[in-house]
Scaffold this motif. Structure first.
Motif, PDB file in Angstrom:
ATOM      1  N   UNK A 273      14.873   6.513  16.024  1.00  0.00           N
ATOM      2  CA  UNK A 273      14.645   6.961  14.658  1.00  0.00           C
ATOM      3  C   UNK A 273      14.774   8.481  14.618  1.00  0.00           C
ATOM      4  N   UNK A 274      14.724   9.031  13.426  1.00  0.00           N
ATOM      5  CA  UNK A 274      14.714  10.489  13.284  1.00  0.00           C
ATOM      6  C   UNK A 274      13.443  11.061  13.901  1.00  0.00           C
ATOM      7  N   UNK A 275      13.473  12.336  14.242  1.00  0.00           N
ATOM      8  CA  UNK A 275      12.377  12.979  14.968  1.00  0.00           C
ATOM      9  C   UNK A 275      11.038  12.934  14.227  1.00  0.00           C
ATOM     10  N   UNK A 276      11.058  12.826  12.908  1.00  0.00           N
ATOM     11  CA  UNK A 276       9.806  12.851  12.155  1.00  0.00           C
ATOM     12  C   UNK A 276       9.234  11.457  11.884  1.00  0.00           C
ATOM     13  N   UNK A 277       9.778  10.438  12.521  1.00  0.00           N
ATOM     14  CA  UNK A 277       9.333   9.068  12.280  1.00  0.00           C
ATOM     15  C   UNK A 277       8.294   8.645  13.323  1.00  0.00           C
ATOM     16  N   UNK A 278       7.164   8.117  12.833  1.00  0.00           N
ATOM     17  CA  UNK A 278       6.137   7.534  13.694  1.00  0.00           C
ATOM     18  C   UNK A 278       5.808   6.142  13.175  1.00  0.00           C
ATOM     19  N   UNK A 279       5.747   5.186  14.090  1.00  0.00           N
ATOM     20  CA  UNK A 279       5.379   3.814  13.736  1.00  0.00           C
ATOM     21  C   UNK A 279       4.130   3.443  14.521  1.00  0.00           C
ATOM     22  N   UNK A 280       3.112   2.991  13.819  1.00  0.00           N
ATOM     23  CA  UNK A 280       1.832   2.681  14.433  1.00  0.00           C
ATOM     24  C   UNK A 280       1.431   1.245  14.125  1.00  0.00           C
ATOM     25  N   UNK A 281       0.805   0.608  15.107  1.00  0.00           N
ATOM     26  CA  UNK A 281       0.195  -0.700  14.898  1.00  0.00           C
ATOM     27  C   UNK A 281      -1.305  -0.522  15.133  1.00  0.00           C
ATOM     28  N   UNK A 282      -2.110  -0.792  14.123  1.00  0.00           N
ATOM     29  CA  UNK A 282      -3.538  -0.499  14.212  1.00  0.00           C
ATOM     30  C   UNK A 282      -4.389  -1.710  13.855  1.00  0.00           C
ATOM     31  N   UNK A 283      -4.816  -2.478  14.858  1.00  0.00           N
ATOM     32  CA  UNK A 283      -5.678  -3.632  14.590  1.00  0.00           C
ATOM     33  C   UNK A 283      -7.115  -3.262  14.278  1.00  0.00           C
ATOM     34  N   UNK A 284      -7.446  -1.973  14.325  1.00  0.00           N
ATOM     35  CA  UNK A 284      -8.829  -1.541  14.113  1.00  0.00           C
ATOM     36  C   UNK A 284      -9.059  -0.954  12.719  1.00  0.00           C
ATOM     37  N   UNK A 285      -8.076  -1.003  11.832  1.00  0.00           N
ATOM     38  CA  UNK A 285      -8.260  -0.404  10.523  1.00  0.00           C
ATOM     39  C   UNK A 285      -9.275  -1.199   9.712  1.00  0.00           C
ATOM     40  N   UNK A 286     -10.273  -0.506   9.164  1.00  0.00           N
ATOM     41  CA  UNK A 286     -11.292  -1.166   8.380  1.00  0.00           C
ATOM     42  C   UNK A 286     -10.680  -1.838   7.148  1.00  0.00           C
ATOM     43  N   UNK A 287     -11.097  -3.070   6.918  1.00  0.00           N
ATOM     44  CA  UNK A 287     -10.613  -3.896   5.802  1.00  0.00           C
ATOM     45  C   UNK A 287      -9.112  -4.177   5.907  1.00  0.00           C
ATOM     46  N   UNK A 288      -8.530  -4.000   7.093  1.00  0.00           N
ATOM     47  CA  UNK A 288      -7.106  -4.276   7.273  1.00  0.00           C
ATOM     48  C   UNK A 288      -6.819  -5.762   7.161  1.00  0.00           C
ATOM     49  N   UNK A 289      -5.712  -6.114   6.528  1.00  0.00           N
ATOM     50  CA  UNK A 289      -5.372  -7.525   6.328  1.00  0.00           C
ATOM     51  C   UNK A 289      -5.160  -8.258   7.643  1.00  0.00           C
ATOM     52  N   UNK A 290      -4.801  -7.526   8.712  1.00  0.00           N
ATOM     53  CA  UNK A 290      -4.571  -8.171  10.008  1.00  0.00           C
ATOM     54  C   UNK A 290      -5.435  -7.563  11.113  1.00  0.00           C
ATOM     55  N   UNK A 291      -6.511  -6.913  10.715  1.00  0.00           N
ATOM     56  CA  UNK A 291      -7.407  -6.313  11.706  1.00  0.00           C
ATOM     57  C   UNK A 291      -8.167  -7.400  12.456  1.00  0.00           C
TER      58      UNK A 291
END
Length: 446
Positions: A273-291
């Motif tokens: 990806x371009x240098x400014x792209x970040x992709x994160x997977x966060x199972x700890x997000x509060x109230x996350x639909x897939x936490x």
């Protein structure tokens, strides 16, 4: 009730070990769901369901078998174990099979992810929300018919116990509203929708607001043109932009990499990806639909940066795919009751960019703004991409007339490398992206 259920599942696993299993684990899922739906003012759906599913996995050396049942009564445990052990002894060996050695030890029944809401809407309340959504949509001038409006809620309890010393549970709730309507008439009729789902009822968008949005979207799609065939910039609305994250996640699961069937199999550590792209997977997000507080193998979860500064940092791994690759699991195992764990993303998202959606398309003389996609022809081995789409033309940096009946085509490596992101990220779908632009697609239209 939670402790009693964990005791019962722990007893099943202990009995499996006593019956000769070298290792065992069990998953128990208990769900309650309710929903109401209307169409043109008529109640079409009132439902409530309660389900229980229990899955037992046993190991005999490197052989394993899984058996599931919807009647998790202790009086039937011995028969379940006997059947599972008989299956395991005759199945072929899997040198990569086994429990996760990095799983937590102990019992875990609490977490601070705020995944369980105490609100339990009545059937009347669900029906009122469904009606409010439809009425608001039909009140929009030009909306001519309803394809249905619904409201739902649910509660799911998940229990996991392993013979290696892990026992855990968590509860997740879900609330949603959905409205779909049609505008116009005859062959010129157009359809659109709006939807919102949350863990907590108080965070759910108002049903009438969603209905109004669905009606306005349908009206805007009337009288579409068919864009000319060519290659020009394409901007994706957030509700469809996340599909690129789905293709990306599928290409970096440990199973795809171990099989050598991914177009990204040789890209670890490289810039895709371009240098400014970040992709994160966060199972700890509060109230996350897939936490979730732990993964499908009992491993403690943590945020994972899959892409940083445009470079691919990690695969999505469970313990089996990690063993195949000579790596360690990164707590991304997903597990049902009738199959073994497998690697899967949770709350996956692009970190937002710095431009507004308006700024993102300001320099586009002619382009497309995509709001819906259909069909899919994705070659996981080569990254070749082709999908039908509809949306709007972009002319002189502004969204213009409706457009339909065209196909987007390209290669995901080229698409990824050209992605630019806006700043309007909203955590709404579980896999989330802000408005997204790519200049690497060809359009097959008129």
């Amino acid at each position: 009730m939670t402790e009693q259920t964990l005791d019962r599942i722990s007893d099943l696993v202990a009995r499996a070990r006593k019956a000769g299993a070298d290792a065992a684990d069990a998953v128990f899922v208990r769900s309650v769901a309710a929903g109401a739906g209307v169409r043109n003012g008529v109640t079409e759906e009132l439902e409530r369901s309660e389900t229980t599913d229990l899955g037992l996995r046993v190991f005999a050396g490197k052989k394993s078998a899984i058996l599931s049942t919807t009647t998790p009564e202790p009086s039937r445990f011995d028969a379940l174990i006997e059947q599972a052990m008989a299956m395991a002894r005759v199945l072929p060996e899997d040198q990569y099979a086994g429990l996760n050695p990095l799983a937590q030890q102990g019992r875990f029944t609490q977490n601070d992810l705020e995944l369980a809401d105490s609100a339990e809407p009545t059937t009347e309340e669900l029906l009122a929300r469904a009606r409010a959504g439809e009425e608001a949509a039909l009140a929009i001038k030009g909306v001519t018919n309803s394809a249905g409006s619904s409201a739902s809620c649910g509660r799911t309890e998940v229990f996991l116990v392993t013979s290696a010393g892990f026992a855990g549970s968590y509860t997740r709730t879900h609330h949603s509203n959905s409205v779909c309507v049609l505008a116009g008439s005859g062959d010129g009729m157009q359809r659109d929708y709006d939807y919102h789902g949350t863990v907590w009822l108080r965070d759910l968008k108002d049903a009438a607001e969603l209905g109004k949005s669905a009606g306005e979207k349908a009206i805007a799609r009337l009288n579409p043109i068919k864009p000319r065939t060519g290659r020009y910039p394409v901007v994706f609305h957030p509700r469809v932009a996340g599909s690129f994250l789905g293709h990306f996640a599928g290409a970096i699961t440990g199973t795809a990499i171990a099989r050598g069937t991914s177009f990204l199999k040789d890209k670890l550590g490289q810039s895709i990806f371009a240098k400014d792209i970040t992709i994160t997977d966060d199972p700890t997000r509060k109230k996350g639909l897939r936490s979730r507080p732990f993964d499908g193998e009992g491993m403690q979860v943590a945020p994972l940066h899959l892409v940083e500064n445009g470079a691919l940092q990690s695969w999505i791994l469970d313990s089996r795919s990690a063993r195949q690759l000579g790596l360690q699991s990164n707590a991304h195992a997903a597990r049902g009751t009738s199959g073994p764990p497998g690697p899967s993303a949770t709350n996956l998202f692009f970190e937002p960019g710095t431009l507004s959606p308006t700024e993102l398309m300001a320099d586009i003389k002619e382009g497309l703004y995509i709001t819906e996609m259909m069909g899919s022809s994705i070659n996981g081995l080569t990254g070749d991409y082709s999908r039908g789409a509809s949306g709007f033309m972009i002319r002189d940096g502004k969204i213009a007339e409706s457009a339909a009946e065209f196909t987007l085509a390209g290669n995901l490596l080229d698409i990824f490398a050209s992605i630019t992101l806006a700043n309007d990220l909203d955590f709404r779908f579980g896999t989330d992206a802000p408005t997204l632009r790519t200049d690497a697609l060809s359009i097959a239209g008129a």
